[in-house]
Every structure is written in C-alpha cells, then in structure tokens.
Design an enzyme around this catalytic site. Sequence first.
Site, short mmCIF file in Angstrom:
data_model
loop_
_atom_site.label_atom_id
_atom_site.label_comp_id
_atom_site.label_asym_id
_atom_site.label_seq_id
_atom_site.Cartn_x
_atom_site.Cartn_y
_atom_site.Cartn_z
N CYS A 1 34.32 33.11 26.26
CA CYS A 1 34.51 31.70 25.96
C CYS A 1 36.00 31.47 25.72
CB CYS A 1 33.75 31.22 24.73
SG CYS A 1 31.97 31.37 24.88
N ARG B 1 37.74 33.50 30.99
CA ARG B 1 36.99 33.98 29.83
C ARG B 1 35.52 33.59 29.87
NH1 ARG B 1 40.23 35.52 25.67
NH2 ARG B 1 38.52 35.17 24.23
N TRP C 1 30.90 31.22 28.09
CA TRP C 1 30.14 32.33 28.65
C TRP C 1 28.92 32.45 27.75
CZ3 TRP C 1 28.14 37.10 27.33
CH2 TRP C 1 27.77 37.93 28.40
N ASN D 1 33.96 30.44 19.86
CA ASN D 1 33.92 31.66 20.68
C ASN D 1 33.44 32.78 19.76
OD1 ASN D 1 34.51 33.91 22.27
ND2 ASN D 1 36.69 33.85 21.79
N GLY D 2 32.35 33.46 20.13
CA GLY D 2 31.84 34.54 19.27
C GLY D 2 30.34 34.41 19.08
N GLU E 1 35.30 53.62 40.34
CA GLU E 1 36.03 52.36 40.29
C GLU E 1 35.86 51.58 41.60
OE1 GLU E 1 37.18 50.64 38.07
OE2 GLU E 1 38.67 49.31 38.95
N LYS F 1 34.27 47.87 41.80
CA LYS F 1 34.98 46.74 42.39
C LYS F 1 34.10 46.04 43.42
CE LYS F 1 37.44 46.15 40.13
NZ LYS F 1 37.70 46.96 39.00
N GLU G 1 30.97 44.22 41.69
CA GLU G 1 31.20 43.08 40.81
C GLU G 1 31.71 41.83 41.54
OE1 GLU G 1 34.06 43.42 37.57
OE2 GLU G 1 35.33 44.73 38.76
N HIS H 1 22.26 66.15 45.59
CA HIS H 1 21.23 66.24 44.55
C HIS H 1 20.47 64.93 44.41
CE1 HIS H 1 22.60 70.20 43.35
NE2 HIS H 1 23.84 69.74 43.44
N LYS I 1 36.11 37.80 31.79
CA LYS I 1 37.22 38.76 31.76
C LYS I 1 37.22 39.58 30.47
CE LYS I 1 41.04 40.51 33.39
NZ LYS I 1 40.85 41.52 34.45
O1 M6R Z 1 39.59 44.36 28.63
P1 M6R Z 1 38.93 45.69 28.80
O2 M6R Z 1 39.74 46.64 29.58
O3 M6R Z 1 38.49 46.30 27.48
O4 M6R Z 1 37.62 45.38 29.62
C1 M6R Z 1 36.68 46.37 29.90
C2 M6R Z 1 35.72 45.90 30.96
O5 M6R Z 1 35.02 44.78 30.54
C3 M6R Z 1 36.43 45.57 32.28
O6 M6R Z 1 37.18 46.66 32.75
C4 M6R Z 1 35.40 45.19 33.36
O7 M6R Z 1 34.60 46.28 33.69
C5 M6R Z 1 36.09 44.62 34.59
N1 M6R Z 1 35.38 43.46 35.05
C6 M6R Z 1 36.16 45.57 35.71
O8 M6R Z 1 36.78 45.05 36.83
#
Ligand code: M6R
Length: 614
Positions: free
Chosen positions: A2, A27, A75, A101-102, A487, A491, A494, A510, A609
């Site tokens: 948020c 956010r 969010w 926010n929270g 990773e 990517k 997501e 396996h 984010k």
């Molecule tokens: O801000 P942070 O690095 O703590 O965030 C961790 C994850 O939420 C963040 O890396 C998330 O997995 C991303 N969307 C990956 O691209």
Amino acid sequence: MCGIVGYIGNREAYPILIKGLQRLEYRGYDSAGVAMIDKNGSLNVFKKKGKVAELVAFAKENNTSGNIGVGHTRWATHGEPNDVNSHPHYSQSKNLVMIHNGIIENYAAIKENLIKRGHNFLSQTDTEVLVHLIEEIQLHEKCKLSVAVQTALNQIIGAYAIVVLDKNDPNVLVAAKKGSPMVIGIGEDDFFIASDASPIIEYTKNVVYLEDEQVASLRRGEQLKIRNLKDKEITPFIQELTLELESIEKGGYDHFMLKEIYEQPRSVLDSMRGRLNASTGEIKLGGVEDHRKKFEKAKRIIFVACGTSWHACLVGEYLFEEMGRIPVEVEYASEFRYRNPVIYEDDIVIAISQSGETADTLAAIELAKSKGALVLGICNVVGSTIARATHGGSYTHAGPEIGVASTKAFTAQITVLTLMALELAKVRGTLAESRFRQLLYEVEAIPTKIEEVLKLNDKIKEIAYQYKDSTNALYLGRGVSFPVALEGALKLKEISYIHAEGYPAAEMKHGPIALIDDEMPVFVIATKGANYEKVVSNIQEVKARKGKIIAVVTAGDKDVKKVADYAIEIPETDELLVPLVAVVPWQLLSYHIAVMRGCNVDQPRNLAKSVTVE
Ligand code: M6R
C-alpha cells in the site's frame, strides 16, 4: 505494501496526490483513492477498484479542489479489492477519513465492541475499524485529533502507517507509524507525507523519517510537531534527501524493468564504488570493517531474506564458504521467524532486502537480535526500516528499483556479498594473496561484461519469440549458478505467468525429467568451470527426450553449441562471479516474453514491490 501520500499547504492537493500515487503504485495497485477538503469545508472522497489511472478517470469532472488531502494505493489484505474496501475510509460520522498501510491484528475484537456501541461498518477492512475508534475517542474524550490517534494506537496490535484528515479541522494532517514506513517532506510553507520519498522529491529535499510509535501533526503555518505514544515530545530530525528525480522516472524506456536491467553496468559499479581497488589490493566495506573482531571469531553466518534477495543469499553461501571458509546457512525469513531456530551469540546474521521493508525479514532480524547475534543488513533503500533495525551493514547503492520484478537489486546484492566474502577472507586469512588479487580484478571487470551481455538483447528477443507460448519452463544450473536458475524461473513466472521451476541440473533426473517433451524449453547455465562436463551431460539427457535447450555458455564454447537449440555467449568470467553476468540473459528473456504476452511487466498481477505484511 500500500502506498500513502498526503499534502497540506497552499497548492492544489489533488495533482500532487495523483502524481504521488503513480510513483507509489509499485507498492500495490488493487485500488486507489483520494480525499480533499475544499475551501468551503466539503470533504470529497473518490475511490475506485483498479489502478490510479482508473481513479483519475472516475474523479474527472468532479470537485477535486482543496489544498489539503490524502491518497492511497492499495494491496488488499482484509477484504477483496473493490470500491468499498478502497481507502480512504470514513469514521462513523463521516467527519474523519483515514488511509492506512499495514495490518491491525486485533481489529476483529475492536470492531465487535464498536458494533455493540452502535457503529456501522461499510467495508471489510481493518482500517475502517481504526478510524471509527479514533473518532469515538475524539468525541468521548473531547480531545484533539492527535491525542485521539495516540490513545487509539495504544490499543492497537499490528503494523500501521496512517494519515487522518478531519473535516472539522481542515488545517491539519495527523500521521503515525509502526512497522510501516513514512516520510514527511518539509516545504517552505507546506508539508508532504508519503510511504517513501519518491512523491516528495520534486518539492523538497528536507525530510523527516517518522520512527515507530510516533504521531506527527502537520499543521498549516506551524512547525512539524511529533509526540510518541507515551506523549513524549520528539524533536524532528531533518535530513537531506540524496535521491534524484531522474532516477525514479522511466528515462525513455518502455518499462522500469527494462531500464533497470540496462542500468546494471552502472548499478554494479555503484555498489563497489569506493570499496574496492584492484591495483592496490584494497577492499573496504564498512559493514565488515566495523565488526572485524566478530567476523574473525564467527563460527557461522546465517543469511535471511525472501524472494530474489533469498536467491542472492544462496549465491552468498557459495561465496562465503569458498572464500571465507565459514559455514553458512540460508533461511527463508518467513520460516526462520517461526521455527525457534538455534542462534548462538557468536553467529552473524545477514539480512538482505532491496526495499528494507519486508515484514518477514524484519521479524527474523528481531528474533536474531533477541538471541544476541550480530545482525547486519544489505539493503538498497537508504534509511529503510531494516537498515535501521540492524546493527550495521552495507547499502547496495543500486538506485531506486521500481519494477516489481527485482533485477538490478539482485546483481548489486551479489556484488556487495562478493566484496563481503573477499573482506572476510582477508580478515580470516583464507585466500592466497594471488587469488585474492585476481578476484579483485575480476570483480572490477564485471560492469563491462554486463554491458557485453546487454548487446545480445536482439538475439534474446528472438529466443523469447520462440518460447513465448510455452506453458512450462525448466531452469537448470549447478554450483553457484543454481541460484541463478531459481532466479530465472522466478523472473519468468512472476511477470509472464508461465509456470517455471529452477533446479540444480543434476537433480533433474530425480523427478523433473518426467516433464520434458518436445514442447518444453530448458534454460541452462553451462559456462566453463568445474561442473561444465557434468552440465553438458545433463543437457544431453534433455536432448535425448526431445526437450529444447537454451543455454548460456562462455564465449567461444563449442560443445554445448553443437547440441543446444540456442546458445547465448557471455564473456568469460571467474566461476564464482558467473551469476552476476549469467542472470542478465534470463532477465531480458523474461522481460521480452512478458511483453509479447501482453502482461503488465512493471506491475504483475497480485504482487507488490514491498511485502510489508506476513
Ligand atoms: O525488498 P526485498 O528484497 O526484501 O523483497 C523480497 C521479495 O519480496 C522480492 O525479491 C520479490 O521476490 C520480487 N518480486 C522478485 O522479483
């Protein structure tokens, strides 16, 4: 999660709020809303499910005037994303509105009591409960809004950053925070408030980061006043922002993600700037230097993080064990915090977070601190909650990362981890001088090598076109390249919503090998190094089952190129540093596939984010 923004002064609030919300949209983007009080004292609220653009269309032609207001981009946590659950929320009399926010954890019990006392609730949110409680206290105690906020927050369990607007007092915004970030901008004769500095930067560089359990009153024509929940007056600590406006704009790129991928030669350089000098053999990283004795004696390093930052930790495990000869454990912060883990006072816990706000990582830090461990942070956002909660650490200095999919933060985190591992090796005497020097030169060369990989964009786009309609994908890597496989898969899933798995290449047989058929792309890192021959065998196993191989190989490679459907040649790099270069093709590939599939690259569905809730 948020985004919140507020303004009080002499300018029109609405354009400032909307621009601020657009900057904070990373956010959360389930819904957005604004509230302004106009010069006649009318409180006008507009809120809408969907993006800020939909709110703007909805509010068009309406009275959005006024020079005090608040805005919110959501969010969803409590209550589905719809118009009613959007913020701002009204109090019972509709004289107060609040953005939040929270998460208010004890909202259900408070709501039940308020209902018994005649309150009606319109939404399913925890936020609406809190603003009703604040108003009840304000009316019952006949006190100022800021006092009512203090009293209400003393009854709250949970995390919050809130801003409250009172129709009966259009000269003040009252804000408070605990666990969620909040920054106040101090203009010449106005105040700005936001979840981060991006909505504020073009108006003022003077900011105050509100601390937990502080309540701020931003009153027109007066100085900023802050009191804590115990009613102690706090002198605001005004800091100057170093953030530049250009760094939070797209700068000609179609998406922030692409801009951030292309920024990597620079951001990796920035993350090592002033910390490493290969020609003199020097390395100096405050985070390690300040705790030299602890590092000399430490028996174990524990990394905690989430998502992409967790993948960086896995790379860190290889680097620290190989260079510093120290046992390393890598933990998902969300598991670690609830597992009653064994933590010794001579452990060093390193928390990695781009945003510096991730709730699980923060909780893991608090747990480790409570057990007496030294806790260091590797954060990108300067002054963030995690940066302040840790005993020390190092910033990554990658600049603002706005695309929800993390790219340049990952390579900057690995760069800092590499420097830390090298410094650790120096402190503990675990690397021969010649190897140490060689690695320093290799690290210095990384930005140029990333530049070379970026030149392959057209070829990678062509590969993306071939596999854009896949429904599944497998990513493989061995050794230090295994986290890059994870990773790469993250990517892809997501931002393009293609199901993807990352595996250590040898684990494929396996289980995952059963998935392979002539439709399945298998993305492999097969660069030269100790595991090269083994990975070539894994590739043969895929080809024998008609799978498609897209391999990242070392420039000049012959063997893999013979069997791969596509080979992406990257410059030769020290084996330990391969992740810094090899991840870039996977970032570009996901980006192009997502664009070709018509996905919202910078704001993928359901994500935000900064994950500031557990
Ligand atoms: O801000 P942070 O690095 O703590 O965030 C961790 C994850 O939420 C963040 O890396 C998330 O997995 C991303 N969307 C990956 O691209």
